[in-house]
Design a protein around this motif. Structure first.
Motif, mmCIF file in Angstrom:
data_model
loop_
_atom_site.group_PDB
_atom_site.id
_atom_site.type_symbol
_atom_site.label_atom_id
_atom_site.label_comp_id
_atom_site.label_asym_id
_atom_site.label_seq_id
_atom_site.Cartn_x
_atom_site.Cartn_y
_atom_site.Cartn_z
ATOM 1 N N GLN A 151 15.479 -10.407 64.417
ATOM 2 C CA GLN A 151 14.379 -11.113 63.775
ATOM 3 C C GLN A 151 14.972 -11.883 62.607
ATOM 4 O OE1 GLN A 151 12.470 -7.424 62.713
ATOM 5 N NE2 GLN A 151 10.859 -7.753 64.223
ATOM 6 N N VAL A 152 14.392 -13.056 62.326
ATOM 7 C CA VAL A 152 14.976 -13.866 61.268
ATOM 8 C C VAL A 152 13.902 -14.505 60.402
ATOM 9 C CG1 VAL A 152 15.197 -15.962 62.682
ATOM 10 C CG2 VAL A 152 16.724 -15.630 60.761
ATOM 11 N N ASN A 167 9.931 -13.888 66.935
ATOM 12 C CA ASN A 167 10.816 -13.122 66.058
ATOM 13 C C ASN A 167 11.355 -13.938 64.889
ATOM 14 O OD1 ASN A 167 10.562 -10.659 67.296
ATOM 15 N ND2 ASN A 167 12.251 -11.014 68.708
ATOM 16 N N ALA A 168 10.808 -15.127 64.706
ATOM 17 C CA ALA A 168 11.194 -15.977 63.573
ATOM 18 C C ALA A 168 9.973 -16.246 62.711
ATOM 19 C CB ALA A 168 11.789 -17.286 64.071
ATOM 20 N N LYS A 169 10.139 -16.109 61.409
ATOM 21 C CA LYS A 169 9.091 -16.404 60.439
ATOM 22 C C LYS A 169 9.660 -17.376 59.419
ATOM 23 C CE LYS A 169 6.423 -13.426 62.421
ATOM 24 N NZ LYS A 169 5.533 -13.873 63.443
ATOM 25 N N LEU A 170 8.777 -18.076 58.712
ATOM 26 C CA LEU A 170 9.185 -19.131 57.794
ATOM 27 C C LEU A 170 8.769 -18.827 56.364
ATOM 28 C CD1 LEU A 170 10.306 -22.022 57.323
ATOM 29 C CD2 LEU A 170 8.005 -22.876 57.870
ATOM 30 N N CYS A 171 9.658 -19.110 55.439
ATOM 31 C CA CYS A 171 9.365 -19.048 54.015
ATOM 32 C C CYS A 171 9.879 -20.330 53.374
ATOM 33 C CB CYS A 171 10.022 -17.841 53.354
ATOM 34 S SG CYS A 171 9.703 -17.750 51.572
ATOM 35 N N ILE A 172 8.960 -21.132 52.847
ATOM 36 C CA ILE A 172 9.338 -22.342 52.124
ATOM 37 C C ILE A 172 9.356 -21.995 50.637
ATOM 38 C CG2 ILE A 172 8.649 -24.708 51.534
ATOM 39 C CD1 ILE A 172 9.670 -24.366 54.418
ATOM 40 N N LEU A 189 22.569 -7.337 67.308
ATOM 41 C CA LEU A 189 21.550 -7.528 66.280
ATOM 42 C C LEU A 189 20.144 -7.149 66.762
ATOM 43 C CD1 LEU A 189 22.842 -10.873 64.745
ATOM 44 C CD2 LEU A 189 23.171 -8.551 63.893
ATOM 45 N N LYS A 190 20.052 -6.462 67.865
ATOM 46 C CA LYS A 190 18.747 -6.087 68.409
ATOM 47 C C LYS A 190 17.949 -5.323 67.353
ATOM 48 C CE LYS A 190 16.376 -4.146 72.303
ATOM 49 N NZ LYS A 190 16.437 -3.594 73.625
ATOM 50 N N ASN A 191 16.736 -5.812 67.108
ATOM 51 C CA ASN A 191 15.806 -5.223 66.142
ATOM 52 C C ASN A 191 16.285 -5.258 64.694
ATOM 53 O OD1 ASN A 191 13.949 -4.594 68.213
ATOM 54 N ND2 ASN A 191 15.162 -2.775 68.711
ATOM 55 N N LYS A 192 17.296 -6.039 64.397
ATOM 56 C CA LYS A 192 17.750 -6.221 63.011
ATOM 57 C C LYS A 192 17.000 -7.405 62.407
ATOM 58 C CE LYS A 192 20.993 -3.068 63.193
ATOM 59 N NZ LYS A 192 20.940 -1.842 62.431
ATOM 60 N N SER A 193 16.631 -7.273 61.142
ATOM 61 C CA SER A 193 15.910 -8.324 60.427
ATOM 62 C C SER A 193 16.839 -8.968 59.412
ATOM 63 C CB SER A 193 14.695 -7.740 59.714
ATOM 64 O OG SER A 193 13.811 -7.189 60.660
ATOM 65 N N VAL A 194 16.996 -10.277 59.538
ATOM 66 C CA VAL A 194 17.958 -11.004 58.702
ATOM 67 C C VAL A 194 17.250 -12.143 57.976
ATOM 68 C CG1 VAL A 194 20.130 -12.291 58.708
ATOM 69 C CG2 VAL A 194 19.773 -10.446 60.368
ATOM 70 N N VAL A 195 17.505 -12.246 56.689
ATOM 71 C CA VAL A 195 17.032 -13.352 55.860
ATOM 72 C C VAL A 195 18.175 -14.350 55.754
ATOM 73 C CG1 VAL A 195 16.279 -14.039 53.556
ATOM 74 C CG2 VAL A 195 15.510 -11.859 54.520
ATOM 75 N N ILE A 196 17.901 -15.622 56.048
ATOM 76 C CA ILE A 196 18.937 -16.654 55.961
ATOM 77 C C ILE A 196 18.412 -17.802 55.110
ATOM 78 C CG2 ILE A 196 20.485 -18.191 57.220
ATOM 79 C CD1 ILE A 196 19.895 -16.439 59.728
ATOM 80 N N THR A 197 19.011 -17.997 53.956
ATOM 81 C CA THR A 197 18.588 -19.116 53.113
ATOM 82 C C THR A 197 19.198 -20.405 53.652
ATOM 83 O OG1 THR A 197 20.421 -18.906 51.529
ATOM 84 C CG2 THR A 197 18.415 -17.645 51.066
ATOM 85 N N PHE A 221 8.565 -8.319 58.603
ATOM 86 C CA PHE A 221 9.352 -7.405 59.431
ATOM 87 C C PHE A 221 9.356 -5.953 58.948
ATOM 88 C CE2 PHE A 221 11.730 -11.580 59.538
ATOM 89 C CZ PHE A 221 11.153 -12.019 60.712
ATOM 90 N N GLY A 222 8.943 -5.728 57.713
ATOM 91 C CA GLY A 222 8.920 -4.372 57.178
ATOM 92 C C GLY A 222 10.256 -3.847 56.718
ATOM 93 N N LYS A 223 11.285 -4.645 56.859
ATOM 94 C CA LYS A 223 12.633 -4.210 56.471
ATOM 95 C C LYS A 223 13.540 -5.430 56.377
ATOM 96 C CE LYS A 223 14.271 -3.564 61.176
ATOM 97 N NZ LYS A 223 15.276 -2.894 61.950
ATOM 98 N N ILE A 224 14.693 -5.244 55.759
ATOM 99 C CA ILE A 224 15.737 -6.270 55.728
ATOM 100 C C ILE A 224 17.061 -5.578 56.035
ATOM 101 C CG2 ILE A 224 16.980 -7.990 54.353
ATOM 102 C CD1 ILE A 224 14.440 -8.260 52.624
ATOM 103 N N ASP A 225 17.703 -6.007 57.111
ATOM 104 C CA ASP A 225 19.004 -5.458 57.494
ATOM 105 C C ASP A 225 20.158 -6.329 57.022
ATOM 106 O OD1 ASP A 225 18.267 -3.114 59.292
ATOM 107 O OD2 ASP A 225 17.109 -4.734 60.193
ATOM 108 N N GLY A 226 19.871 -7.605 56.778
ATOM 109 C CA GLY A 226 20.925 -8.503 56.356
ATOM 110 C C GLY A 226 20.382 -9.677 55.577
ATOM 111 N N LEU A 227 21.197 -10.155 54.645
ATOM 112 C CA LEU A 227 20.882 -11.333 53.846
ATOM 113 C C LEU A 227 22.053 -12.286 53.952
ATOM 114 C CD1 LEU A 227 19.429 -13.023 51.632
ATOM 115 C CD2 LEU A 227 20.544 -11.533 49.949
ATOM 116 N N VAL A 228 21.771 -13.519 54.351
ATOM 117 C CA VAL A 228 22.801 -14.558 54.413
ATOM 118 C C VAL A 228 22.467 -15.599 53.350
ATOM 119 C CG1 VAL A 228 23.937 -16.305 55.828
ATOM 120 C CG2 VAL A 228 23.133 -14.180 56.884
#
Length: 156
Positions: free
Chosen positions: A31-32, A52-57, A3-11, A77-84
Motif C-alpha cells: 500500500q502506498v 491500495n494507493a491513497k493521496l496526500c497533497i 512488500l505484501k501488505n506493507k504500507s509505505v509513505v513516499i514524498t 492504512f492504520g500503520k506505516i512500514d516504510g517512509l521514503v
C-alpha cells in the motif's frame, strides 16, 4: 512479493523517481501513500494504481505537513512500514543570484521536512519495525554552479 501488505509513505511521488517507487510498491503487493503538491498528477496516479494507493497533497514548506502526511497514512492504512523521503526542490540559482528566500525554502524542503517526517512517523515505524529511505541525488557528485543551493541542502 516482499512488500505484501506493507504500507509505505513516499514524498514527492506524483512524478519521477517517487512515482516509480510507488508503482513498484503496488506491484509488490503493498500500500502506498502518494504525496505531492500537484493534485491533478496525484489523483491521476492514484486512479492508475488502484485501491491500495491513497493521496496526500501537502506543501513541505509548511511546518504542519509532516504530521499531516503521517496522519493521512495512518488514517488510510492504520500503520506505516516504510517512509521514503524523496521530495526535493532544485533551485537553479548560482552563487551570485541565490536569495535568502530561495535558500531558506530549499533547506526547509530538502532537509528540515525530511527530518520532521521521520520524527512524525517514528512511533508508527517503531511499532512495525519499519524503515526510512532518504533519497540522494547524483547532483551531489558534480559541481554545476547553478546547483549551489541544492548541493548545500543535500550534503548535510
Amino acid at each position: 512479493m516482499r512488500l505484501k501488505n506493507k504500507s509505505v509513505v513516499i514524498t514527492g511521488s506524483t512524478s519521477g523517481i517517487g512515482k516509480a517507487i510507488a508503482e513498484k510498491v503496488i506491484a509488490e503487493g503493498g500500500q502506498v501513500l502518494i504525496h505531492g503538491i500537484v493534485a491533478e498528477e496525484g489523483q491521476e496516479l492514484v486512479k492508475k494504481l488502484g485501491a491500495n494507493a491513497k493521496l496526500c497533497i501537502a506543501d513541505l514548506k509548511n511546518s504542519d505537513s509532516p504530521k499531516q502526511i503521517v496522519e493521512s497514512a495512518l488514517d488510510a492504512f492504520g500503520k506505516i512500514d516504510g517512509l521514503v523521503n524523496n521530495a526535493a526542490t532544485f533551485p537553479r540559482d548560482n552563487l551570485l543570484k541565490v536569495t535568502e528566500k530561495s535558500f531558506g525554502e530549499t533547506i526547509v524542503i530538502n532537509l528540515q521536512a525530511a527530518l520532521f517526517l521521520i520524527q512524525a512517523a517514528y512511533p508508527a515505524l517503531k511499532e512495525q519495525k519499519g524503515s526510512v529511505l532518504n533519497i540522494g541525488s547524483v547532483n551531489d557528485c558534480f559541481s554545476p554552479l547553478i546547483m549551489v543551493i541544492f548541493q548545500t541542502s543535500s550534503n548535510f
